[in-house]
Design an enzyme around this catalytic site. Structure first.
Site, PDB file in Angstrom:
ATOM      1  N   ASP A   1       1.017  -1.105   0.044  1.00  0.00           N
ATOM      2  CA  ASP A   1      -0.004  -0.012  -0.048  1.00  0.00           C
ATOM      3  C   ASP A   1       0.928   1.326  -0.062  1.00  0.00           C
ATOM      4  O   ASP A   1       1.312   1.882   1.080  1.00  0.00           O
ATOM      5  CB  ASP A   1      -0.876   0.020   1.265  1.00  0.00           C
TER       6      ASP A   1
ATOM      7  N   GLY B   1      -4.559   2.063   8.102  1.00  0.00           N
ATOM      8  CA  GLY B   1      -5.545   1.026   9.051  1.00  0.00           C
ATOM      9  C   GLY B   1      -4.917  -0.346   9.039  1.00  0.00           C
ATOM     10  O   GLY B   1      -5.098  -0.982  10.103  1.00  0.00           O
TER      11      GLY B   1
HETATM   12  O1  HDC Z   1     -14.082   7.439  11.950  1.00  0.00           O
HETATM   13  C1  HDC Z   1     -13.463   8.427  11.471  1.00  0.00           C
HETATM   14  C2  HDC Z   1     -12.140   7.987  11.412  1.00  0.00           C
HETATM   15  O2  HDC Z   1     -11.218   8.823  11.283  1.00  0.00           O
HETATM   16  N1  HDC Z   1     -11.423   6.821  11.261  1.00  0.00           N
HETATM   17  C3  HDC Z   1     -10.242   6.330  11.138  1.00  0.00           C
HETATM   18  C4  HDC Z   1      -9.675   6.107   9.721  1.00  0.00           C
HETATM   19  C5  HDC Z   1      -8.400   5.770   9.562  1.00  0.00           C
HETATM   20  O3  HDC Z   1      -7.483   6.356  10.209  1.00  0.00           O
HETATM   21  N2  HDC Z   1      -8.349   4.500   8.492  1.00  0.00           N
HETATM   22  C6  HDC Z   1      -6.901   4.094   8.307  1.00  0.00           C
HETATM   23  C7  HDC Z   1      -5.979   5.101   7.791  1.00  0.00           C
HETATM   24  S1  HDC Z   1      -6.564   5.527   5.966  1.00  0.00           S
HETATM   25  C8  HDC Z   1      -5.774   4.399   5.062  1.00  0.00           C
HETATM   26  O4  HDC Z   1      -5.208   3.161   5.548  1.00  0.00           O
HETATM   27  C9  HDC Z   1      -6.195   4.384   3.687  1.00  0.00           C
HETATM   28  C10 HDC Z   1      -5.343   3.148   2.873  1.00  0.00           C
HETATM   29  O5  HDC Z   1      -4.062   3.808   2.547  1.00  0.00           O
HETATM   30  C11 HDC Z   1      -6.137   2.711   1.792  1.00  0.00           C
HETATM   31  C12 HDC Z   1      -7.335   1.966   2.060  1.00  0.00           C
HETATM   32  C13 HDC Z   1      -8.074   1.320   0.910  1.00  0.00           C
HETATM   33  C14 HDC Z   1      -7.658   0.982  -0.477  1.00  0.00           C
HETATM   34  C15 HDC Z   1      -8.506   0.246  -1.135  1.00  0.00           C
HETATM   35  C16 HDC Z   1      -8.329   0.342  -2.509  1.00  0.00           C
HETATM   36  C17 HDC Z   1      -9.558  -0.417  -3.303  1.00  0.00           C
HETATM   37  C18 HDC Z   1     -14.146   8.722  10.211  1.00  0.00           C
HETATM   38  C19 HDC Z   1     -13.565  10.117   9.408  1.00  0.00           C
HETATM   39  C20 HDC Z   1     -14.052   7.487   9.218  1.00  0.00           C
HETATM   40  C21 HDC Z   1     -15.834   8.949  10.364  1.00  0.00           C
HETATM   41  O6  HDC Z   1     -15.986   9.875  11.401  1.00  0.00           O
HETATM   42  P1  HDC Z   1     -17.217  10.619  11.335  1.00  0.00           P
HETATM   43  O7  HDC Z   1     -17.081  11.573   9.911  1.00  0.00           O
HETATM   44  O8  HDC Z   1     -17.102  11.512  12.493  1.00  0.00           O
HETATM   45  O9  HDC Z   1     -18.209   9.839  11.182  1.00  0.00           O
HETATM   46  P2  HDC Z   1     -19.330   9.702  12.175  1.00  0.00           P
HETATM   47  O10 HDC Z   1     -20.137  10.734  12.541  1.00  0.00           O
HETATM   48  O11 HDC Z   1     -18.957   8.961  13.530  1.00  0.00           O
HETATM   49  O12 HDC Z   1     -20.395   8.665  11.571  1.00  0.00           O
HETATM   50  C22 HDC Z   1     -21.007   8.903  10.156  1.00  0.00           C
HETATM   51  C23 HDC Z   1     -21.785   7.709   9.716  1.00  0.00           C
HETATM   52  O13 HDC Z   1     -20.705   6.964   8.895  1.00  0.00           O
HETATM   53  C24 HDC Z   1     -20.436   5.915   9.682  1.00  0.00           C
HETATM   54  N3  HDC Z   1     -19.048   5.365   9.993  1.00  0.00           N
HETATM   55  C25 HDC Z   1     -18.259   6.085  11.042  1.00  0.00           C
HETATM   56  N4  HDC Z   1     -16.916   5.453  11.038  1.00  0.00           N
HETATM   57  C26 HDC Z   1     -17.050   4.622   9.805  1.00  0.00           C
HETATM   58  C27 HDC Z   1     -18.297   4.674   9.541  1.00  0.00           C
HETATM   59  N5  HDC Z   1     -18.408   3.724   8.451  1.00  0.00           N
HETATM   60  C28 HDC Z   1     -17.449   3.086   8.064  1.00  0.00           C
HETATM   61  N6  HDC Z   1     -16.332   2.937   8.638  1.00  0.00           N
HETATM   62  C29 HDC Z   1     -15.998   3.855   9.561  1.00  0.00           C
HETATM   63  N7  HDC Z   1     -14.655   3.615   9.981  1.00  0.00           N
HETATM   64  C30 HDC Z   1     -21.295   5.882  11.007  1.00  0.00           C
HETATM   65  O14 HDC Z   1     -21.818   4.609  11.471  1.00  0.00           O
HETATM   66  C31 HDC Z   1     -22.283   6.895  10.591  1.00  0.00           C
HETATM   67  O15 HDC Z   1     -23.351   6.200   9.669  1.00  0.00           O
HETATM   68  P3  HDC Z   1     -24.976   6.380  10.374  1.00  0.00           P
HETATM   69  O16 HDC Z   1     -25.195   7.703  10.170  1.00  0.00           O
HETATM   70  O17 HDC Z   1     -25.569   5.456   9.327  1.00  0.00           O
HETATM   71  O18 HDC Z   1     -24.938   5.832  11.656  1.00  0.00           O
END
Ligand code: HDC
Length: 282
Positions: free
Chosen positions: A184, A207
């Site tokens: 990645d 992640g």
């Molecule tokens: O949860 C927040 C966040 O910051 N999470 C951490 C993300 C992170 O660090 N990920 C790892 C690093 S990125 C990475 O590794 C990329 C990699 O290089 C490439 C990957 C893939 C490549 C594939 C190629 C094909 C965040 C920002 C994700 C969400 O936070 P908020 O905006 O505050 O959301 P919130 O208000 O809590 O919720 C809104 C609605 O979204 C749903 N939700 C929340 N977190 C989620 C999520 N859905 C999926 N995954 C999550 N992590 C909530 O359930 C909510 O939905 P609903 O309104 O229906 O209840």
């Protein structure tokens, strides 16, 4: 393509992976190919699918796509073949499962079946949930519409009691620089200019690296598991310490991972179903 995307690996890739999620030089079964018990950590299964070519692009399925706004939201891994081969030629076949409209954000879920290219048998199955900030509002369903494996959508919730086991790992400042060699090479994890465009002062940890570190904590304590599901609930920076709290409920290990320095969650809603008959010790 219909032939799937090839990915070949050897013991070198397995050792690199094990090291990149916290194996030490003294964990000989994880770092030394001549050890009698040399093996891949179960979470190695998140590696072969990663660069799979897909018949869709994010531009086609969401609005205003920007690669720096993409975050890994959730991951489900199923290990379909034990022991995991320590070298293999594989092919991965993708399918788009669901695209959800969260208003501000879009959530795209895709599944990837990785097969042994020589025998045709399944090795791994992954479902990856991608959270794309600023790409919602395209008029899609706000709730999931697709049917998915039970363990991929399980509502893993820690019980009230104190955890049955706790493990900690301090990541290195260079953790993401090392982890990206598994495949990645997203600049979000290495390039300060580009990570700023994504809203982060410094490049953030993959992640899947946090998944690997937590998965190793589960593996060290309870042995191999046949599947694992996590939600990436908060960003982790290289150098921070990850604490994994684990609860054993029957054959399932429910876990959550916290950033020790900030007390904020990194992984929530997580669980792994243990491989029956397997032993905890390497
Ligand atoms: O949860 C927040 C966040 O910051 N999470 C951490 C993300 C992170 O660090 N990920 C790892 C690093 S990125 C990475 O590794 C990329 C990699 O290089 C490439 C990957 C893939 C490549 C594939 C190629 C094909 C965040 C920002 C994700 C969400 O936070 P908020 O905006 O505050 O959301 P919130 O208000 O809590 O919720 C809104 C609605 O979204 C749903 N939700 C929340 N977190 C989620 C999520 N859905 C999926 N995954 C999550 N992590 C909530 O359930 C909510 O939905 P609903 O309104 O229906 O209840």
């Amino acid at each position: 393509t219909t032939d799937g995307t090839p990915f070949d690996y050897t013991d070198r890739d397995v050792i690199l992976y094990n090291l990149s999620v916290g194996a030490k030089r003294t964990d000989l079964p994880l770092v030394y190919e001549h050890n009698d018990h040399f093996q891949a950590l179960p979470t190695y299964g998140v590696i072969p699918w990663f660069n799979t070519e897909t018949p869709w692009t994010f531009d086609q399925i969401v609005k205003d796509f920007s690669p720096m706004m993409l975050l890994h939201g959730e991951q489900y891994l199923e290990i379909r073949k034990f022991p995991i081969p320590i070298e293999a030629k594989t092919r991965t076949f993708p399918k788009l499962i669901d695209v959800i409209d969260k208003g501000n954000a879009a959530v795209a879920i895709a599944g990837y079946t990785t097969k042994n290219a020589e025998t045709g048998e399944d090795l791994f199955y992954n479902e990856s949930t991608i959270f794309i900030r600023g790409s919602g509002g395209f008029g899609g369903s706000s709730k999931p519409t697709a049917s998915r494996p039970r363990a991929a959508v399980a509502a893993y919730k820690p019980p009230q009691r104190q955890p049955d086991a706790v493990a900690e790992k301090k990541t290195s400042d260079d953790q993401a620089a090392l982890y990206r060699l598994n495949g990645d090479r997203n600049p979000l994890h290495i390039d300060p200019e580009l990570s700023k465009m994504g809203g982060f002062k410094v490049p953030i940890l993959h992640g899947l690296c946090s998944l690997g570190i937590s998965g190793k904590h589960v593996f060290d304590k309870y042995g191999p598991f046949k599947n694992l599901k996590v939600r990436f609930a908060g960003v982790v920076l290289p150098g921070q310490t990850l604490r994994t709290e684990m609860w054993k409920e029957g054959n399932t290990i429910i876990f959550q991972t916290t950033v020790v320095e900030t007390g904020k969650p990194a992984i929530t809603g997580a669980g792994a179903e243990l491989l029956e008959g397997a032993k905890a010790k390497l």
